[in-house]
Design a protein around this motif. Structure first.
Motif, PDB file in Angstrom:
ATOM      1  N   TRP A  68       0.847  -1.197   0.000  1.00 38.26           N
ATOM      2  CA  TRP A  68       0.000   0.000   0.000  1.00 38.26           C
ATOM      3  C   TRP A  68       0.882   1.247   0.000  1.00 38.26           C
ATOM      4  O   TRP A  68       1.665   1.469   0.932  1.00 38.26           O
ATOM      5  CB  TRP A  68      -0.910   0.012   1.222  1.00 38.26           C
ATOM      6  CG  TRP A  68      -2.031  -0.985   1.142  1.00 38.26           C
ATOM      7  CD1 TRP A  68      -2.378  -1.753   0.070  1.00 38.26           C
ATOM      8  CD2 TRP A  68      -2.959  -1.323   2.183  1.00 38.26           C
ATOM      9  NE1 TRP A  68      -3.457  -2.547   0.364  1.00 38.26           N
ATOM     10  CE2 TRP A  68      -3.841  -2.302   1.652  1.00 38.26           C
ATOM     11  CE3 TRP A  68      -3.129  -0.906   3.491  1.00 38.26           C
ATOM     12  CZ2 TRP A  68      -4.872  -2.860   2.402  1.00 38.26           C
ATOM     13  CZ3 TRP A  68      -4.154  -1.452   4.247  1.00 38.26           C
ATOM     14  CH2 TRP A  68      -5.031  -2.416   3.705  1.00 38.26           C
ATOM     15  N   ALA A  75       3.412   0.678   3.064  1.00 43.23           N
ATOM     16  CA  ALA A  75       3.064  -0.345   4.039  1.00 43.23           C
ATOM     17  C   ALA A  75       2.764  -1.639   3.308  1.00 43.23           C
ATOM     18  O   ALA A  75       2.498  -1.647   2.101  1.00 43.23           O
ATOM     19  CB  ALA A  75       1.858   0.094   4.866  1.00 43.23           C
ATOM     20  N   PHE A  77       0.293  -5.054   3.336  1.00 46.51           N
ATOM     21  CA  PHE A  77      -0.940  -5.675   3.843  1.00 46.51           C
ATOM     22  C   PHE A  77      -0.991  -7.108   3.348  1.00 46.51           C
ATOM     23  O   PHE A  77      -0.695  -7.391   2.187  1.00 46.51           O
ATOM     24  CB  PHE A  77      -2.166  -4.916   3.355  1.00 46.51           C
ATOM     25  CG  PHE A  77      -3.476  -5.610   3.660  1.00 46.51           C
ATOM     26  CD1 PHE A  77      -4.020  -5.566   4.926  1.00 46.51           C
ATOM     27  CD2 PHE A  77      -4.148  -6.321   2.669  1.00 46.51           C
ATOM     28  CE1 PHE A  77      -5.225  -6.211   5.215  1.00 46.51           C
ATOM     29  CE2 PHE A  77      -5.352  -6.966   2.942  1.00 46.51           C
ATOM     30  CZ  PHE A  77      -5.888  -6.911   4.221  1.00 46.51           C
ATOM     31  N   VAL A  91      -5.784  -8.569  13.267  1.00 46.57           N
ATOM     32  CA  VAL A  91      -4.787  -7.819  12.512  1.00 46.57           C
ATOM     33  C   VAL A  91      -3.504  -7.770  13.326  1.00 46.57           C
ATOM     34  O   VAL A  91      -3.520  -7.382  14.494  1.00 46.57           O
ATOM     35  CB  VAL A  91      -5.258  -6.374  12.223  1.00 46.57           C
ATOM     36  CG1 VAL A  91      -4.109  -5.550  11.635  1.00 46.57           C
ATOM     37  CG2 VAL A  91      -6.424  -6.374  11.251  1.00 46.57           C
ATOM     38  N   TYR A  93      -0.021  -5.920  13.715  1.00 50.78           N
ATOM     39  CA  TYR A  93       0.643  -4.664  13.336  1.00 50.78           C
ATOM     40  C   TYR A  93       2.124  -4.714  13.687  1.00 50.78           C
ATOM     41  O   TYR A  93       2.528  -5.233  14.734  1.00 50.78           O
ATOM     42  CB  TYR A  93       0.008  -3.467  14.059  1.00 50.78           C
ATOM     43  CG  TYR A  93       0.875  -2.224  13.975  1.00 50.78           C
ATOM     44  CD1 TYR A  93       0.801  -1.376  12.872  1.00 50.78           C
ATOM     45  CD2 TYR A  93       1.806  -1.934  14.975  1.00 50.78           C
ATOM     46  CE1 TYR A  93       1.626  -0.260  12.777  1.00 50.78           C
ATOM     47  CE2 TYR A  93       2.636  -0.820  14.887  1.00 50.78           C
ATOM     48  CZ  TYR A  93       2.537   0.011  13.786  1.00 50.78           C
ATOM     49  OH  TYR A  93       3.370   1.098  13.682  1.00 50.78           O
ATOM     50  N   LYS A 157      -4.782 -11.126   9.350  1.00 55.22           N
ATOM     51  CA  LYS A 157      -4.354 -10.009   8.515  1.00 55.22           C
ATOM     52  C   LYS A 157      -3.077  -9.412   9.101  1.00 55.22           C
ATOM     53  O   LYS A 157      -2.900  -9.415  10.323  1.00 55.22           O
ATOM     54  CB  LYS A 157      -5.438  -8.922   8.446  1.00 55.22           C
ATOM     55  CG  LYS A 157      -6.791  -9.417   7.943  1.00 55.22           C
ATOM     56  CD  LYS A 157      -7.843  -8.300   7.979  1.00 55.22           C
ATOM     57  CE  LYS A 157      -9.205  -8.804   7.554  1.00 55.22           C
ATOM     58  NZ  LYS A 157     -10.237  -7.720   7.577  1.00 55.22           N
ATOM     59  N   LEU A 159      -0.637  -5.826   8.890  1.00 52.51           N
ATOM     60  CA  LEU A 159      -0.414  -4.465   8.412  1.00 52.51           C
ATOM     61  C   LEU A 159       0.940  -4.020   8.953  1.00 52.51           C
ATOM     62  O   LEU A 159       1.095  -3.769  10.148  1.00 52.51           O
ATOM     63  CB  LEU A 159      -1.512  -3.516   8.882  1.00 52.51           C
ATOM     64  CG  LEU A 159      -1.320  -2.057   8.446  1.00 52.51           C
ATOM     65  CD1 LEU A 159      -1.320  -1.929   6.921  1.00 52.51           C
ATOM     66  CD2 LEU A 159      -2.402  -1.159   9.043  1.00 52.51           C
ATOM     67  N   GLU A 161       3.710  -1.223   8.609  1.00 52.73           N
ATOM     68  CA  GLU A 161       3.917   0.115   8.044  1.00 52.73           C
ATOM     69  C   GLU A 161       5.394   0.426   7.835  1.00 52.73           C
ATOM     70  O   GLU A 161       6.271  -0.254   8.364  1.00 52.73           O
ATOM     71  CB  GLU A 161       3.254   1.185   8.919  1.00 52.73           C
ATOM     72  CG  GLU A 161       3.943   1.489  10.225  1.00 52.73           C
ATOM     73  CD  GLU A 161       3.571   2.874  10.767  1.00 52.73           C
ATOM     74  OE1 GLU A 161       3.596   3.851   9.993  1.00 52.73           O
ATOM     75  OE2 GLU A 161       3.267   2.958  11.968  1.00 52.73           O
ATOM     76  N   VAL A 175      -5.050   3.889   7.574  1.00 56.17           N
ATOM     77  CA  VAL A 175      -6.004   3.001   8.254  1.00 56.17           C
ATOM     78  C   VAL A 175      -7.436   3.422   7.939  1.00 56.17           C
ATOM     79  O   VAL A 175      -8.308   2.572   7.682  1.00 56.17           O
ATOM     80  CB  VAL A 175      -5.748   3.009   9.778  1.00 56.17           C
ATOM     81  CG1 VAL A 175      -6.818   2.212  10.511  1.00 56.17           C
ATOM     82  CG2 VAL A 175      -4.371   2.435  10.073  1.00 56.17           C
ATOM     83  N   HIS A 178      -8.415   2.349   4.408  1.00 51.28           N
ATOM     84  CA  HIS A 178      -8.594   0.913   4.219  1.00 51.28           C
ATOM     85  C   HIS A 178      -9.332   0.271   5.393  1.00 51.28           C
ATOM     86  O   HIS A 178      -9.156  -0.921   5.642  1.00 51.28           O
ATOM     87  CB  HIS A 178      -7.235   0.242   4.044  1.00 51.28           C
ATOM     88  CG  HIS A 178      -6.484   0.676   2.820  1.00 51.28           C
ATOM     89  ND1 HIS A 178      -6.805   0.246   1.549  1.00 51.28           N
ATOM     90  CD2 HIS A 178      -5.424   1.514   2.676  1.00 51.28           C
ATOM     91  CE1 HIS A 178      -5.967   0.783   0.671  1.00 51.28           C
ATOM     92  NE2 HIS A 178      -5.134   1.560   1.326  1.00 51.28           N
ATOM     93  N   LEU A 182      -9.359  -3.693   6.744  1.00 54.47           N
ATOM     94  CA  LEU A 182      -8.679  -3.971   8.004  1.00 54.47           C
ATOM     95  C   LEU A 182      -9.632  -4.360   9.134  1.00 54.47           C
ATOM     96  O   LEU A 182      -9.176  -4.622  10.256  1.00 54.47           O
ATOM     97  CB  LEU A 182      -7.872  -2.744   8.440  1.00 54.47           C
ATOM     98  CG  LEU A 182      -6.680  -2.378   7.559  1.00 54.47           C
ATOM     99  CD1 LEU A 182      -6.149  -0.994   7.927  1.00 54.47           C
ATOM    100  CD2 LEU A 182      -5.574  -3.425   7.685  1.00 54.47           C
TER     101      LEU A 182
END
Length: 470
Positions: A68, A75, A77, A91, A93, A157, A159, A161, A175, A178, A182
């Motif tokens: 992304w 980032a 995903f 998710v 992170y 998922k 994410l 960054e 965020v 999307h 997310l």
């Protein structure tokens, strides 16, 4: 351990050991990419880091992997749905950018040429945060191998960054953009640590942050203190009085309304904090300080983790050079920061501080207050099923009870909680000696693979103990 837990452990650990060498080779390859987001000359390296991770996540088995783009650094995903539509969605992170590093800073070896010395892996990003992101790739594979599944037990998922070390300037916008993709029932942050090598812990909360600069303007220029002193307001004196008024005699913040909504510590939380092996004198040594100080009625850990604070980050005005210059300065300034806890609203804090500051300023002095972007606090209740799953998973990996901490600092995790409406949990295996942002950053390899193991157990435990509606 129960038979099912014992079976999971006996299947996961051999798989991790079998793939240990290949995992470390891959991690070393990623660590060689100098993805320093703060330095424009490394922008291409940050993009290369994102592309490298995306390729590795596809190789791991994630059916959806995307890079992304943002106005800054990209980032990554990834998404891997569970077969069961009623399984929880999680998710994970983390971040793939790193702090600047150079050999001349005091590194014993090239910071971007990973090296193992003893049972430690040294490189920039080894702990913060590439190592802690990457352990999830082997963790999910071990989870699948141990359970015979072809997909994780949860909707998983990731994410990751690329601007965390630069203040995450575009993260919230990303965020929000999307949010649908997310959507999750819980967020796992793997950008944190544990109490120590011998005391595994999970973090249950992080403080928020509001900060401001107050500029006080008096005369239109510096003026003679003999001709005008005592007859016009002095902005430097006003700044000193403002700072002096910030706290009362019990070290409580004296801004009216500051404590509105604060979530008080429960007896159980205070008991858990008190049970940690905290050496206050050693802590003072780390703080380069001679005595503790803070809000009356709370321990040092409670003050740092669970109480809101106000700090003077800078104060200045008038002549600063050698000798004397007998003036009334035309202006003065104060920089303040406020660490916030669950229940506090940064918008309310800003209004309260503005009203308070303007009341402190004498007539004839103009007060200009500028607030920066705020970060909200986050807190997960001890009885939340996702937190309980995390504690069980880590306890299996470490073969011992797991303690509870909070984090006194602030970070972008709160943006995920606020935008997605999901609780934030912290799965980190780094320890204070890992030297985040410092020369010779490292990760303890035994702990790194305990992180792999915790990840492998977590997804099945969540699916078993926390059902959601499809």
């Amino acid at each position: 351990m129960s038979q099912s837990v014992d079976s999971a452990v006996s299947a996961v650990r051999p798989y991790i050991e079998q793939h240990r060498a290949a995992f470390l080779d891959d991690l070393a390859e990623w660590l060689r990419i100098p993805s320093v987001s703060a330095q424009p000359e490394h922008a291409a390296d940050v993009r290369r880091s994102a592309d490298w991770l995306a390729a590795k996540l596809r190789e791991t088995g994630f059916p959806t992997v995307e890079v992304w783009r943002t106005p800054g650094a990209p980032a990554v995903f990834a998404e891997w749905p569970a077969a069961d539509p009623g399984a929880p969605t999680v998710v994970v992170y983390g971040h793939h950018d790193v702090q600047p590093a150079a050999r001349e800073d005091g590194w014993e070896s090239d910071p971007f040429e990973p090296v193992v010395r003893g049972n430690r892996l040294y490189a920039r990003g080894a702990a913060d945060d590439k190592g802690q992101v990457f352990f999830h790739t082997l963790g999910v594979r071990a989870h699948l191998a141990a359970t015979g599944r072809t997909a994780p037990a949860v909707h998983l998922k990731l994410l990751i960054e690329g601007e965390e070390e630069s203040g995450s300037p575009h993260f919230r916008e990303l965020v929000e953009q999307h949010a649908g993709r997310l959507a999750a029932d819980a967020v796992i942050v793997s950008d944190t640590g544990m109490w120590s090598e011998d005391t595994p812990t999970v973090c249950t909360g992080m403080r928020g942050l509001a900060e401001c600069e107050i500029r006080l303007h008096g005369p239109g220029q510096d003026i003679h203190s003999g001709s005008f002193g005592g007859a016009v307001p002095n902005p430097a004196t006003a700044a000193a009085r403002l700072v002096a008024a910030l706290h009362d005699e019990h070290a409580r913040v004296a801004v009216p309304g500051f404590y509105d909504g604060v979530a008080e510590l429960t007896d159980r939380e205070r008991e858990l904090f008190a049970g940690l092996p905290f050496d206050e004198q050693r802590w003072l040594g780390t703080a380069k300080s001679r005595a503790t100080h803070g809000e009356a009625g709370y321990s040092t850990l409670e003050r740092v983790w669970a109480r809101p604070t106000a700090e003077v980050n800078g104060i200045g005005g008038g002549y600063q050079g050698p000798g004397s210059k007998t003036i009334i300065p035309s202006s003065a300034m104060v920089k303040l920061s406020f660490r916030l806890v669950a229940g506090q609203d940064p918008g309310h804090i800003e209004k309260a501080v503005r009203a308070w500051a303007e009341e402190q300023v004498p007539a004839g002095t103009r007060c200009d207050i500028t607030f920066g972007a705020a970060t909200r606090p986050c807190l997960t209740p001890l009885d939340h099923p996702a937190l309980q799953s995390l504690v069980r998973a880590m306890g299996r990996a470490f073969d011992q009870p797991v303690g509870h901490t909070r984090e006194g600092g602030s970070g972008p995790a709160a943006d995920l909680q606020e935008v997605l409406g999901a609780p934030v949990l912290f799965l980190g295996i780094s320890v204070p000696s890992d030297g985040w942002h410092a020369p010779n950053e490292k990760v303890e390899l035994d702990l790194l693979f305990k992180g792999v193991e915790t990840s492998a157990y977590l997804w099945g435990d969540l699916a078993e103990h926390w059902r959601t509606e499809p």
